[in-house]
Design a protein around this motif. Structure first.
Motif, PDB file in Angstrom:
ATOM      1  N   UNK A 112     -16.985  -5.078  -0.298  1.00  0.00           N
ATOM      2  CA  UNK A 112     -16.850  -6.500  -0.610  1.00  0.00           C
ATOM      3  C   UNK A 112     -16.429  -6.710  -2.059  1.00  0.00           C
ATOM      4  N   UNK A 113     -17.004  -5.948  -2.990  1.00  0.00           N
ATOM      5  CA  UNK A 113     -16.636  -6.082  -4.400  1.00  0.00           C
ATOM      6  C   UNK A 113     -15.213  -5.608  -4.634  1.00  0.00           C
ATOM      7  N   UNK A 114     -14.810  -4.540  -3.934  1.00  0.00           N
ATOM      8  CA  UNK A 114     -13.457  -4.015  -4.115  1.00  0.00           C
ATOM      9  C   UNK A 114     -12.406  -5.029  -3.702  1.00  0.00           C
ATOM     10  N   UNK A 115     -12.691  -5.791  -2.652  1.00  0.00           N
ATOM     11  CA  UNK A 115     -11.724  -6.790  -2.191  1.00  0.00           C
ATOM     12  C   UNK A 115     -11.585  -7.960  -3.166  1.00  0.00           C
ATOM     13  N   UNK A 116     -12.564  -8.141  -4.044  1.00  0.00           N
ATOM     14  CA  UNK A 116     -12.494  -9.220  -5.026  1.00  0.00           C
ATOM     15  C   UNK A 116     -12.134  -8.696  -6.423  1.00  0.00           C
ATOM     16  N   UNK A 117     -11.689  -7.432  -6.495  1.00  0.00           N
ATOM     17  CA  UNK A 117     -11.417  -6.826  -7.812  1.00  0.00           C
ATOM     18  C   UNK A 117     -10.231  -7.465  -8.503  1.00  0.00           C
ATOM     19  N   UNK A 118      -9.342  -8.087  -7.735  1.00  0.00           N
ATOM     20  CA  UNK A 118      -8.148  -8.677  -8.341  1.00  0.00           C
ATOM     21  C   UNK A 118      -8.422 -10.026  -8.984  1.00  0.00           C
ATOM     22  N   UNK A 119      -9.611 -10.588  -8.734  1.00  0.00           N
ATOM     23  CA  UNK A 119      -9.930 -11.914  -9.271  1.00  0.00           C
ATOM     24  C   UNK A 119     -10.576 -11.769 -10.651  1.00  0.00           C
ATOM     25  N   UNK A 120     -10.568 -12.867 -11.376  1.00  0.00           N
ATOM     26  CA  UNK A 120     -11.228 -12.916 -12.687  1.00  0.00           C
ATOM     27  C   UNK A 120     -12.225 -14.068 -12.696  1.00  0.00           C
ATOM     28  N   UNK A 121     -13.448 -13.817 -13.193  1.00  0.00           N
ATOM     29  CA  UNK A 121     -13.939 -12.523 -13.710  1.00  0.00           C
ATOM     30  C   UNK A 121     -14.160 -11.515 -12.594  1.00  0.00           C
ATOM     31  N   UNK A 122     -13.907 -10.284 -12.887  1.00  0.00           N
ATOM     32  CA  UNK A 122     -14.053  -9.216 -11.915  1.00  0.00           C
ATOM     33  C   UNK A 122     -15.531  -8.950 -11.658  1.00  0.00           C
ATOM     34  N   UNK A 123     -15.987  -8.977 -10.393  1.00  0.00           N
ATOM     35  CA  UNK A 123     -17.409  -8.793 -10.111  1.00  0.00           C
ATOM     36  C   UNK A 123     -17.860  -7.362 -10.414  1.00  0.00           C
ATOM     37  N   UNK A 124     -19.108  -7.263 -10.815  1.00  0.00           N
ATOM     38  CA  UNK A 124     -19.690  -5.972 -11.144  1.00  0.00           C
ATOM     39  C   UNK A 124     -20.774  -5.640 -10.117  1.00  0.00           C
ATOM     40  N   UNK A 125     -20.870  -4.358  -9.761  1.00  0.00           N
ATOM     41  CA  UNK A 125     -21.814  -3.907  -8.746  1.00  0.00           C
ATOM     42  C   UNK A 125     -22.882  -3.040  -9.386  1.00  0.00           C
ATOM     43  N   UNK A 161      -0.572   1.820  -9.616  1.00  0.00           N
ATOM     44  CA  UNK A 161      -1.927   1.439  -9.236  1.00  0.00           C
ATOM     45  C   UNK A 161      -1.935   0.093  -8.531  1.00  0.00           C
ATOM     46  N   UNK A 162      -1.089  -0.832  -9.008  1.00  0.00           N
ATOM     47  CA  UNK A 162      -0.981  -2.145  -8.375  1.00  0.00           C
ATOM     48  C   UNK A 162      -0.403  -2.000  -6.968  1.00  0.00           C
ATOM     49  N   UNK A 163       0.583  -1.103  -6.828  1.00  0.00           N
ATOM     50  CA  UNK A 163       1.192  -0.895  -5.519  1.00  0.00           C
ATOM     51  C   UNK A 163       0.169  -0.360  -4.515  1.00  0.00           C
ATOM     52  N   UNK A 164      -0.682   0.581  -4.972  1.00  0.00           N
ATOM     53  CA  UNK A 164      -1.718   1.085  -4.081  1.00  0.00           C
ATOM     54  C   UNK A 164      -2.704  -0.026  -3.698  1.00  0.00           C
ATOM     55  N   UNK A 165      -3.101  -0.841  -4.690  1.00  0.00           N
ATOM     56  CA  UNK A 165      -4.005  -1.956  -4.377  1.00  0.00           C
ATOM     57  C   UNK A 165      -3.356  -2.935  -3.400  1.00  0.00           C
ATOM     58  N   UNK A 166      -2.038  -3.160  -3.595  1.00  0.00           N
ATOM     59  CA  UNK A 166      -1.329  -4.088  -2.713  1.00  0.00           C
ATOM     60  C   UNK A 166      -1.298  -3.553  -1.281  1.00  0.00           C
ATOM     61  N   UNK A 208      -3.827 -12.781  -0.516  1.00  0.00           N
ATOM     62  CA  UNK A 208      -2.397 -12.452  -0.473  1.00  0.00           C
ATOM     63  C   UNK A 208      -1.608 -13.289  -1.474  1.00  0.00           C
ATOM     64  N   UNK A 209      -1.993 -14.553  -1.646  1.00  0.00           N
ATOM     65  CA  UNK A 209      -1.293 -15.402  -2.620  1.00  0.00           C
ATOM     66  C   UNK A 209      -1.484 -14.872  -4.040  1.00  0.00           C
ATOM     67  N   UNK A 210      -2.714 -14.448  -4.359  1.00  0.00           N
ATOM     68  CA  UNK A 210      -2.959 -13.880  -5.687  1.00  0.00           C
ATOM     69  C   UNK A 210      -2.149 -12.607  -5.900  1.00  0.00           C
ATOM     70  N   UNK A 211      -2.063 -11.802  -4.831  1.00  0.00           N
ATOM     71  CA  UNK A 211      -1.285 -10.566  -4.941  1.00  0.00           C
ATOM     72  C   UNK A 211       0.195 -10.876  -5.154  1.00  0.00           C
ATOM     73  N   UNK A 212       0.737 -11.843  -4.431  1.00  0.00           N
ATOM     74  CA  UNK A 212       2.145 -12.208  -4.601  1.00  0.00           C
ATOM     75  C   UNK A 212       2.401 -12.798  -5.982  1.00  0.00           C
ATOM     76  N   UNK A 213       1.416 -13.522  -6.519  1.00  0.00           N
ATOM     77  CA  UNK A 213       1.595 -14.101  -7.855  1.00  0.00           C
ATOM     78  C   UNK A 213       1.705 -13.018  -8.928  1.00  0.00           C
ATOM     79  N   UNK A 214       1.034 -11.893  -8.710  1.00  0.00           N
ATOM     80  CA  UNK A 214       1.058 -10.801  -9.694  1.00  0.00           C
ATOM     81  C   UNK A 214       2.100  -9.745  -9.371  1.00  0.00           C
ATOM     82  N   UNK A 215       2.821  -9.914  -8.234  1.00  0.00           N
ATOM     83  CA  UNK A 215       3.779  -8.880  -7.821  1.00  0.00           C
ATOM     84  C   UNK A 215       4.917  -8.728  -8.817  1.00  0.00           C
TER      85      UNK A 215
END
Length: 691
Positions: A550-563, A506-511, A491-498
């Motif tokens: 699990x990967x989708x929930x970490x998609x907002x982080x960098x580096x973005x995980x690959x499946x 697309x960001x709104x849907x992810x949020x 949630x903190x990462x999401x608020x930082x990018x809000x």
């Protein structure tokens, strides 16, 4: 022909016992108990000689009948005296000598009664004379067999080799008498063949007695009659005497009752039998009989081996709680019918904890009360009757007021543990009269200490169980806090990018998806904290679906995980939410250890009967020492805001599923976590259901 056979038989007995008597008096005069054995042998010589003369018709039958009765009583009495001497009942001094002599005098009184009956036989009716004679002989035979059994059983095993032949010989005399007179009592007439063979049987016992005398230098033995055997024997003998007396009384009622005689006899005998049963089942009667036997036949009031084994069995048995068993075990030592237990609590009071055959008291006693302080300092048990009569013996400390509600209260026993008063037991008035001498007091104090250790162990087990429950709750709370930390990070990462992406659809849907997922996770966490929540049972899960989420929930982080899914359709048996949390934690650690230009890859593939999930990164890596000593250690973290339980929880859950967690890493070259789980196959389930 039978007279000749009987004469030869009893003459053989007289000759054999004469040789034994001479053997004892000439060769073994220095041995103990030789005089009583020689006397018994001499009387056996006279007994065999008189009967041999009678059967040979060398003395008148009128004189022989009376003489045979007296000499047979004398012979049986002599062998009984010999057995009492071997048992130590006739010792002039030593421990318990007075009680042993008292027991011997009781047997002598019984023999005197039989002699008196023999003198009165000519004036009695034939049926009564028959029963008195035969029943008396059976009783003497039973007494002799009991004494022989006690002589052998209470001899140390190392000495039985010397005494066993004497026991066989003397015991054989009484066993044959018992068999012959029992047959007579059953068929109402004497078996002439058994009576004729009796002399020869007695003669055959002489070598056994002689062998035993030659083997043993000393046959002294202190009294060691089993208390239980003596108690039951006394009860049986008392019941037999009672029934015999009631039978005579019933016979008298029938004789004088005329036409109502039979009715009066049956009614009287039925009432007497009911009274006997009531007495035998009376706890007070049994307690009084135990006290009487211990007082008159033993030096000590208790058989400590038996009492301690029974006490330990009572404390250790299943069923009632330890408190009730402790009260019952201590009450049985003094035949108390009921009691209650108080135990020290953290509140500073002794509170009622258990009760036995009485209502649970509702009054507590302060630990600093004068009464309890006195018991703790002196470690005395308190006889309430003595305290009321002589309070100065107990320092004039007042009794607790709540004791007035128990007028039959008699004893207060302290339960000492490590020199401190752990609790106390209140016992009601015993069924029989009891004298609190040093022996009873010491036994109760030792029993109280033993019971205190059992009760303390129960209290410690209860406290440990409570601590484990709190530990389990705290451990679960720690895991919940760890999950909340991850949710807060998302949630903190999401608020930082809000601010930067607020107008991006697309960001709104992810949020929205992230917020909805966070709310769902928080509800699950709250449910886990609830005591009423039932644990989730493992169910078949799609590995691809779990990894995708699990990967989708970490998609907002960098580096973005690959499946990378090497094989689709892989399934495992697990709790989806917990397995996703484990994989998510490993992905999060990989992201945090890898620079933004690095790479995090999640792979899934089949490896035989296992599903292999790999989370690899190109980050900083770890040393072997760190992996071995710190990676899975709870509450040890290299992160400033970390809790150090994520890797530990992940490994524990994977082990719970029957899998393994493997780690390979090199400093500055990245890390790979390999999760191996048993593959779930539909065919296996079908086979199990069919079975």
């Amino acid at each position: 022909m039978l007279n000749t056979t009987a004469a030869f038989s009893y003459a053989s007995a007289a000759l054999a016992f004469l040789l034994l008597c001479l053997f004892l008096l000439t060769s073994w005069r220095s041995r103990q108990h030789v005089r009583v054995l020689a006397l018994a042998s001499l009387l056996s010589v006279i007994w065999g000689g008189i009967i041999a003369l009678y059967t040979a018709q060398l003395i008148p039958p009128t004189m022989a009948s009376f003489a045979i009765d007296l000499v047979e009583l004398a012979r049986n009495g002599a062998w009984t005296i010999a057995l009492l001497s071997l048992l130590g009942h006739l010792a002039p001094q030593g421990e318990g000598s007075e009680r042993r002599r008292r027991f011997a005098r009781a047997i002598g009184a019984g023999y005197a009664l039989l002699v008196a009956c023999a003198l009165l036989l000519p004036w009695l009716s034939a049926p009564l004379m028959f029963y008195l004679t035969v029943v008396g002989r059976v009783g003497l035979a039973v007494l002799g067999m009991l004494l022989v059994e006690q002589l052998y059983r209470n001899r140390p095993p190392t000495e039985r080799w010397a005494i066993k032949f004497a026991c066989l010989g003397i015991g054989g005399i009484f066993v044959y008498d018992f068999y012959m007179y029992s047959d007579t009592l059953l068929f109402r007439e004497l078996n002439v063949e058994l009576w004729s063979a009796r002399g020869l049987v007695n003669a055959l016992t002489v070598p056994l007695i002689a062998i035993s005398v030659s083997r043993s230098a000393s046959w002294a033995s202190p009294i060691a009659v089993s208390r239980r055997m003596l108690f039951h024997s006394a009860t049986l003998i008392g019941a037999a005497i009672y029934l015999l007396a009631m039978s005579f009384a019933g016979y008298y009622l029938r004789f004088v009752g005329g036409m109502w005689g039979s009715l009066m006899q049956l009614a009287f005998l039925f009432g007497a039998s009911i009274l006997l049963v009531g007495i035998l089942f009376s706890g007070s009667f049994r307690a009084s009989l135990k006290v009487f036997l211990a007082k008159h036949f033993y030096r000590y009031n208790y058989d400590y081996r038996e009492e301690w084994m029974q006490f330990t069995r009572t404390l250790s048995e299943q069923g009632q709680g330890v408190g009730e068993r402790s009260i019952g075990a201590m009450a049985s030592l003094v035949d108390s019918p009921a009691g209650a237990l108080w135990i020290r609590r953290d509140s500073g009071q002794f509170e009622p904890a258990a009760h036995w055959h009485m209502p649970l008291p509702d009054k507590a006693e302060a630990a600093d009360s004068p009464f309890l302080q006195f018991m703790e300092q002196k470690q005395w048990l308190v006889d309430l009757e003595e305290h009321r009569q002589h309070p100065e013996l107990f320092g004039s400390v007042p009794l607790p007021a709540w004791l007035d509600a128990y007028p039959r209260a008699r004893l207060v026993l302290p339960l000492m543990l490590h020199g401190r008063l752990f609790g106390f037991v209140l016992l009601l008035q015993p069924r029989g009269a009891i004298r609190l001498n040093w022996e009873v007091i010491d036994l109760l104090k030792i029993a109280g200490s033993q019971a205190a250790s059992y009760l303390a162990q129960q209290e410690a087990a209860g406290a440990l169980m409570l601590a484990r429950q709190f530990d389990s709750f705290n451990r679960m709370s720690t895991f919940v806090v760890h999950d909340l930390k991850n949710l807060v990070a998302q949630l903190s990462l999401m608020m930082a990018n809000a601010e930067k992406h607020r107008n991006n659809p697309e960001f709104q849907r992810d949020m929205q998806d992230t917020v909805a997922y966070s709310v769902q996770k928080m509800k699950l966490l709250l449910q886990k904290l609830s005591r009423s929540a039932s644990p989730q049972r493992p169910a078949p899960l799609s590995v691809e679906q779990v990894l995708t989420q699990a990967v989708a929930l970490k998609a907002a982080f960098e580096p973005k995980p690959q499946l990378e899914i090497g094989q689709s359709g892989l399934r495992v048996l697990a709790d989806g939410e917990r397995l996703e949390r484990v994989v998510g934690h490993l992905i999060q650690n990989a992201i945090e250890a890898t620079p933004k230009d690095g790479k995090v890859v999640v792979r899934a593939a089949s490896d035989g009967d296992e599903v292999l999930i790999e989370i690899s990164d190109t980050g900083q890596g770890m040393s072997e020492e760190f992996i071995r000593e710190r990676l899975f250690k709870p509450f040890d973290s290299t992160k400033s805001a970390g809790m150090g339980i994520g890797a530990f929880e992940s490994r524990e859950y994977i082990y719970e599923l029957g899998g393994r967690l493997e780690v390979s890493s090199l400093p500055l070259h990245g890390t790979t976590f390999k999760v191996r789980l048993p593959v779930y196959r539909q065919s296996a389930q079908t086979v199990e259901q069919a079975a």
